[in-house]
Write an enzyme that holds these catalytic residues in place. Sequence first.
Site, PDB file in Angstrom:
ATOM      1  N   SER A   1      19.244  32.712 -16.507  1.00 42.56           N
ATOM      2  CA  SER A   1      18.010  32.646 -17.310  1.00 42.56           C
ATOM      3  C   SER A   1      18.047  31.464 -18.265  1.00 42.56           C
ATOM      4  O   SER A   1      17.015  30.976 -18.702  1.00 42.56           O
ATOM      5  CB  SER A   1      17.787  33.957 -18.083  1.00 42.56           C
ATOM      6  OG  SER A   1      18.918  34.245 -18.886  1.00 42.56           O
TER       7      SER A   1
ATOM      8  N   SER B   1      28.529  35.819 -34.395  1.00 47.52           N
ATOM      9  CA  SER B   1      28.059  34.564 -34.993  1.00 47.52           C
ATOM     10  C   SER B   1      28.220  34.610 -36.500  1.00 47.52           C
ATOM     11  O   SER B   1      28.110  35.684 -37.117  1.00 47.52           O
ATOM     12  CB  SER B   1      26.579  34.399 -34.643  1.00 47.52           C
ATOM     13  OG  SER B   1      26.001  33.380 -35.414  1.00 47.52           O
TER      14      SER B   1
ATOM     15  N   TYR C   1      17.369  37.946 -33.748  1.00 51.25           N
ATOM     16  CA  TYR C   1      18.577  37.468 -33.052  1.00 51.25           C
ATOM     17  C   TYR C   1      19.822  37.791 -33.882  1.00 51.25           C
ATOM     18  O   TYR C   1      20.783  38.371 -33.390  1.00 51.25           O
ATOM     19  CB  TYR C   1      18.497  35.955 -32.783  1.00 51.25           C
ATOM     20  CG  TYR C   1      19.842  35.372 -32.407  1.00 51.25           C
ATOM     21  CD1 TYR C   1      20.384  35.598 -31.138  1.00 51.25           C
ATOM     22  CD2 TYR C   1      20.603  34.645 -33.327  1.00 51.25           C
ATOM     23  CE1 TYR C   1      21.644  35.097 -30.803  1.00 51.25           C
ATOM     24  CE2 TYR C   1      21.848  34.144 -32.999  1.00 51.25           C
ATOM     25  CZ  TYR C   1      22.369  34.371 -31.735  1.00 51.25           C
ATOM     26  OH  TYR C   1      23.622  33.887 -31.419  1.00 51.25           O
TER      27      TYR C   1
ATOM     28  N   LYS D   1      23.338  40.584 -33.386  1.00 49.38           N
ATOM     29  CA  LYS D   1      24.789  40.359 -33.522  1.00 49.38           C
ATOM     30  C   LYS D   1      25.401  41.392 -34.467  1.00 49.38           C
ATOM     31  O   LYS D   1      26.484  41.932 -34.217  1.00 49.38           O
ATOM     32  CB  LYS D   1      25.066  38.937 -34.023  1.00 49.38           C
ATOM     33  CG  LYS D   1      24.665  37.849 -33.045  1.00 49.38           C
ATOM     34  CD  LYS D   1      25.447  37.944 -31.731  1.00 49.38           C
ATOM     35  CE  LYS D   1      24.966  36.984 -30.690  1.00 49.38           C
ATOM     36  NZ  LYS D   1      25.526  37.215 -29.353  1.00 49.38           N
TER      37      LYS D   1
ATOM     38  N   ASN E   1      18.749  22.886 -32.179  1.00 47.93           N
ATOM     39  CA  ASN E   1      20.015  22.617 -32.855  1.00 47.93           C
ATOM     40  C   ASN E   1      20.226  21.128 -33.094  1.00 47.93           C
ATOM     41  O   ASN E   1      19.725  20.279 -32.359  1.00 47.93           O
ATOM     42  CB  ASN E   1      21.185  23.195 -32.054  1.00 47.93           C
ATOM     43  CG  ASN E   1      21.105  24.706 -31.965  1.00 47.93           C
ATOM     44  OD1 ASN E   1      21.021  25.264 -30.880  1.00 47.93           O
ATOM     45  ND2 ASN E   1      21.088  25.368 -33.095  1.00 47.93           N
TER      46      ASN E   1
HETATM   47  P1  NAD Z   1      23.826  29.962 -23.342  1.00 50.78           P
HETATM   48  O1  NAD Z   1      22.400  30.354 -23.322  1.00 50.78           O
HETATM   49  O2  NAD Z   1      24.193  28.580 -22.945  1.00 50.78           O
HETATM   50  O3  NAD Z   1      24.679  30.967 -22.451  1.00 50.78           O
HETATM   51  C1  NAD Z   1      24.320  32.313 -22.288  1.00 50.78           C
HETATM   52  C2  NAD Z   1      24.294  32.580 -20.791  1.00 50.78           C
HETATM   53  O4  NAD Z   1      23.996  33.951 -20.583  1.00 50.78           O
HETATM   54  C3  NAD Z   1      23.226  31.763 -20.049  1.00 50.78           C
HETATM   55  O5  NAD Z   1      23.835  31.118 -18.956  1.00 50.78           O
HETATM   56  C4  NAD Z   1      22.204  32.804 -19.584  1.00 50.78           C
HETATM   57  O6  NAD Z   1      21.648  32.454 -18.333  1.00 50.78           O
HETATM   58  C5  NAD Z   1      23.062  34.052 -19.502  1.00 50.78           C
HETATM   59  N1  NAD Z   1      22.376  35.328 -19.701  1.00 50.78           N
HETATM   60  C6  NAD Z   1      21.524  35.694 -20.690  1.00 50.78           C
HETATM   61  N2  NAD Z   1      21.178  36.975 -20.535  1.00 50.78           N
HETATM   62  C7  NAD Z   1      21.814  37.436 -19.423  1.00 50.78           C
HETATM   63  C8  NAD Z   1      21.877  38.690 -18.767  1.00 50.78           C
HETATM   64  N3  NAD Z   1      21.200  39.735 -19.206  1.00 50.78           N
HETATM   65  N4  NAD Z   1      22.667  38.808 -17.676  1.00 50.78           N
HETATM   66  C9  NAD Z   1      23.374  37.754 -17.213  1.00 50.78           C
HETATM   67  N5  NAD Z   1      23.357  36.549 -17.795  1.00 50.78           N
HETATM   68  C10 NAD Z   1      22.594  36.391 -18.899  1.00 50.78           C
HETATM   69  O7  NAD Z   1      24.387  30.284 -24.810  1.00 50.78           O
HETATM   70  P2  NAD Z   1      25.769  29.915 -25.478  1.00 50.78           P
HETATM   71  O8  NAD Z   1      25.521  28.903 -26.530  1.00 50.78           O
HETATM   72  O9  NAD Z   1      26.791  29.669 -24.441  1.00 50.78           O
HETATM   73  O10 NAD Z   1      26.069  31.269 -26.233  1.00 50.78           O
HETATM   74  C11 NAD Z   1      26.934  32.250 -25.699  1.00 50.78           C
HETATM   75  C12 NAD Z   1      27.027  33.407 -26.666  1.00 50.78           C
HETATM   76  O11 NAD Z   1      27.476  32.941 -27.932  1.00 50.78           O
HETATM   77  C13 NAD Z   1      25.713  34.127 -26.942  1.00 50.78           C
HETATM   78  O12 NAD Z   1      25.983  35.497 -27.075  1.00 50.78           O
HETATM   79  C14 NAD Z   1      25.265  33.538 -28.257  1.00 50.78           C
HETATM   80  O13 NAD Z   1      24.420  34.415 -28.949  1.00 50.78           O
HETATM   81  C15 NAD Z   1      26.595  33.356 -28.956  1.00 50.78           C
HETATM   82  N6  NAD Z   1      26.582  32.349 -30.013  1.00 50.78           N
HETATM   83  C16 NAD Z   1      26.152  31.081 -29.727  1.00 50.78           C
HETATM   84  C17 NAD Z   1      26.120  30.123 -30.742  1.00 50.78           C
HETATM   85  C18 NAD Z   1      25.617  28.729 -30.469  1.00 50.78           C
HETATM   86  O14 NAD Z   1      25.220  28.046 -31.418  1.00 50.78           O
HETATM   87  N7  NAD Z   1      25.616  28.244 -29.218  1.00 50.78           N
HETATM   88  C19 NAD Z   1      26.544  30.456 -32.039  1.00 50.78           C
HETATM   89  C20 NAD Z   1      26.995  31.750 -32.285  1.00 50.78           C
HETATM   90  C21 NAD Z   1      27.016  32.695 -31.257  1.00 50.78           C
HETATM   91  N1  UFG Z   2      18.847  20.207 -38.515  1.00 51.87           N
HETATM   92  C1  UFG Z   2      18.086  19.099 -38.845  1.00 51.87           C
HETATM   93  N2  UFG Z   2      17.258  18.592 -37.897  1.00 51.87           N
HETATM   94  C2  UFG Z   2      17.157  19.132 -36.636  1.00 51.87           C
HETATM   95  C3  UFG Z   2      17.949  20.258 -36.320  1.00 51.87           C
HETATM   96  C4  UFG Z   2      18.773  20.779 -37.299  1.00 51.87           C
HETATM   97  O1  UFG Z   2      18.146  18.593 -39.953  1.00 51.87           O
HETATM   98  O2  UFG Z   2      16.363  18.630 -35.830  1.00 51.87           O
HETATM   99  C5  UFG Z   2      19.746  20.762 -39.556  1.00 51.87           C
HETATM  100  C6  UFG Z   2      19.360  22.178 -39.927  1.00 51.87           C
HETATM  101  O3  UFG Z   2      18.371  22.162 -40.928  1.00 51.87           O
HETATM  102  C7  UFG Z   2      20.705  22.725 -40.405  1.00 51.87           C
HETATM  103  C8  UFG Z   2      21.734  21.957 -39.564  1.00 51.87           C
HETATM  104  O4  UFG Z   2      21.044  20.835 -39.040  1.00 51.87           O
HETATM  105  O5  UFG Z   2      20.877  22.376 -41.745  1.00 51.87           O
HETATM  106  C9  UFG Z   2      22.264  22.780 -38.414  1.00 51.87           C
HETATM  107  O6  UFG Z   2      21.146  23.332 -37.704  1.00 51.87           O
HETATM  108  P1  UFG Z   2      21.313  24.064 -36.298  1.00 51.87           P
HETATM  109  O7  UFG Z   2      19.972  24.567 -35.910  1.00 51.87           O
HETATM  110  O8  UFG Z   2      22.032  23.189 -35.354  1.00 51.87           O
HETATM  111  O9  UFG Z   2      22.300  25.249 -36.628  1.00 51.87           O
HETATM  112  P2  UFG Z   2      22.166  26.501 -37.601  1.00 51.87           P
HETATM  113  O10 UFG Z   2      23.441  26.590 -38.350  1.00 51.87           O
HETATM  114  O11 UFG Z   2      20.948  26.449 -38.430  1.00 51.87           O
HETATM  115  O12 UFG Z   2      22.014  27.692 -36.569  1.00 51.87           O
HETATM  116  C10 UFG Z   2      22.936  27.821 -35.460  1.00 51.87           C
HETATM  117  C11 UFG Z   2      22.262  28.565 -34.326  1.00 51.87           C
HETATM  118  C12 UFG Z   2      22.030  29.994 -34.731  1.00 51.87           C
HETATM  119  C13 UFG Z   2      23.303  30.619 -35.145  1.00 51.87           C
HETATM  120  C14 UFG Z   2      23.933  29.806 -36.245  1.00 51.87           C
HETATM  121  C15 UFG Z   2      25.300  30.327 -36.581  1.00 51.87           C
HETATM  122  O13 UFG Z   2      21.029  27.961 -34.018  1.00 51.87           O
HETATM  123  O14 UFG Z   2      21.576  30.700 -33.609  1.00 51.87           O
HETATM  124  O15 UFG Z   2      24.106  28.441 -35.820  1.00 51.87           O
HETATM  125  O16 UFG Z   2      26.097  30.375 -35.431  1.00 51.87           O
HETATM  126  F1  UFG Z   2      23.063  31.866 -35.601  1.00 51.87           F
END
Ligand code: NAD
Ligand code: UFG
Length: 336
Positions: free
Chosen positions: A35, A125, A150, A154, A200
Site C-alpha cells: 500500500s 515513535s 496517528y 502508537k 518530511n
Molecule cells: P513505510 O510506509 O515505508 O513502510 C510501511 C510498510 O507497511 C509499507 O511498505 C506498506 O505498504 C506496508 N503496510 C501498511 N499497512 C499494511 C498492512 N495492513 N499489511 C501489510 N503491509 C502493510 O513506513 P516506514 O517509514 O518504513 O515506517 C515503518 C514503521 O515505523 C511504521 O509503523 C511507522 O509508523 C513507524 N515509524 C516511522 C517513522 C518515520 O518517520 N518513517 C517514525 C517513527 C515510527
Molecule cells: N520541515 C520544514 N520544511 C519541510 C518539512 C519539514 O521546515 O518541508 C521541518 C518541520 O517543521 C520540523 C522538521 O523539519 O521542524 C522535521 O519535520 P518532519 O516532518 O520531517 O518530522 P517530524 O519530526 O515533524 O515528524 C516525523 C514524522 C512523524 C513522527 C515523528 C516522530 O513525520 O510521523 O517524526 O517520529 F511521528
Amino acid sequence: MKKILITGGAGYIGSHTAVELIKAGLEPIVLDDLSNSNPQVIDRLKEITGKEITFYQGDCNDRSTLDTIAKTHQLAGVIHFAAFKAVGESTEQPLKYYRNNVGSLITLLDFMSENKIPDLVFSSSCTVYGQPEVLPVTEATPRQEAESPYGNTKKICEDILIDIVKSQAGLRVISLRYFNPVGAHPSSKIGELPIGKPNNLVPFITQTAAGIREKLTIFGNDYDTPDGTCVRDFIHVMDLADAHVKAFTYLNDKSKDFYDVFNVGTGNGNTVLEVIQAFEKVNGVKLNYEIGPRRPGDVVKIWADTKKINAVLGWTPSKTLEDSMRDSWNWEKSLK
Ligand code: NAD
Ligand code: UFG
C-alpha cells in the site's frame, strides 16, 4: 537459520532491517500489502544481500495470510513495521489509521499467541512524548496526549503490548521509539519512497535539490532554539535497522514474558538549518530554500537520551548526519 516475519518489510525501515537481519544470519520473511511500497524493493533486497527473499503480498490484518505463512515457516519472531504513517491524513481519516495500525497489532498478537511465536519488536515513535518539558527524553519521560490519530495509534499499541505481556500470553516484546529516520542504504538500491509531495524534511530537501520541487520552505525560524528553527534527532536508517537486530537478539535470549521500550536516536539534536547546511556541504549542492510560517502542531525541539539502549542492547549509532545527507542524496539521484 531463525526466521522472522517482517510486516511492512517492503517499506522504508523494514527493507533496511531485512538487509541487516540477513547480515546477522537471520532469515526475514517479508509480508507487505504494497500500500505504500514498491515490489521492486524485493528484487533490490536480493541484489544487496545475494539471497532469495521470501515475500508474501498481503495484509497483516488478514488472519488467513498469517496462518498460511505459519504453516510454511516456523517463525521465531515478528518485527511489526506495517502501519500507515501520514500524520495529516490520520486527522482526516482517523478510522483508517485505527483500523490498520491498531487492528493489525491485535490480529498479530492473536496469531502469535495461538502459534506460540514468542518475540515481537514493535515500531513506535518519539511522537508519544509530544513536546517534552525536559530534554533529552528518557524512556521514563511521561508520554503526552497525542497530537494526531496517528500518534495516538502508537500510544494505544504500546498500551496494548504492556497489557498483553502482563496477561502472561507467553510473549516477549520490545517497543522501539524511533526519532527521525533519515538516509538510505549506502548502495542506493533501497531508500525512502514518499508517494506525492513529501511531508518530511529530508525527502523534501532531496527532491528540491533534484529539481522536483521548486524550493523548500522552512517552517518557522523564530523558535527558542539555537538558530530559531526546530530541533530533531536524525537517525540513519541503517543504524535504526541494526537496533532491530539487537532488539530481536536480546528478546530471543530471554526465557520469561518480557516488555520494554527503548529510544532509538543519536542522542543529538540538530536544527532544520543545520540539516540543510550539512546536506549542502557534504554534497556540494546549493539548496533553494526560504523561511515560511510555523507548521501547526510542530514539536519545537526533541532529542533522545540513548543511555538505556546503549547499555541494555549494546547498540550505538555509527553514522553521522553527513552520512545520512550523502546517502539520502545518492538515493534521490538513483531514482532519476
Ligand atoms: P513505510 O510506509 O515505508 O513502510 C510501511 C510498510 O507497511 C509499507 O511498505 C506498506 O505498504 C506496508 N503496510 C501498511 N499497512 C499494511 C498492512 N495492513 N499489511 C501489510 N503491509 C502493510 O513506513 P516506514 O517509514 O518504513 O515506517 C515503518 C514503521 O515505523 C511504521 O509503523 C511507522 O509508523 C513507524 N515509524 C516511522 C517513522 C518515520 O518517520 N518513517 C517514525 C517513527 C515510527
Ligand atoms: N520541515 C520544514 N520544511 C519541510 C518539512 C519539514 O521546515 O518541508 C521541518 C518541520 O517543521 C520540523 C522538521 O523539519 O521542524 C522535521 O519535520 P518532519 O516532518 O520531517 O518530522 P517530524 O519530526 O515533524 O515528524 C516525523 C514524522 C512523524 C513522527 C515523528 C516522530 O513525520 O510521523 O517524526 O517520529 F511521528
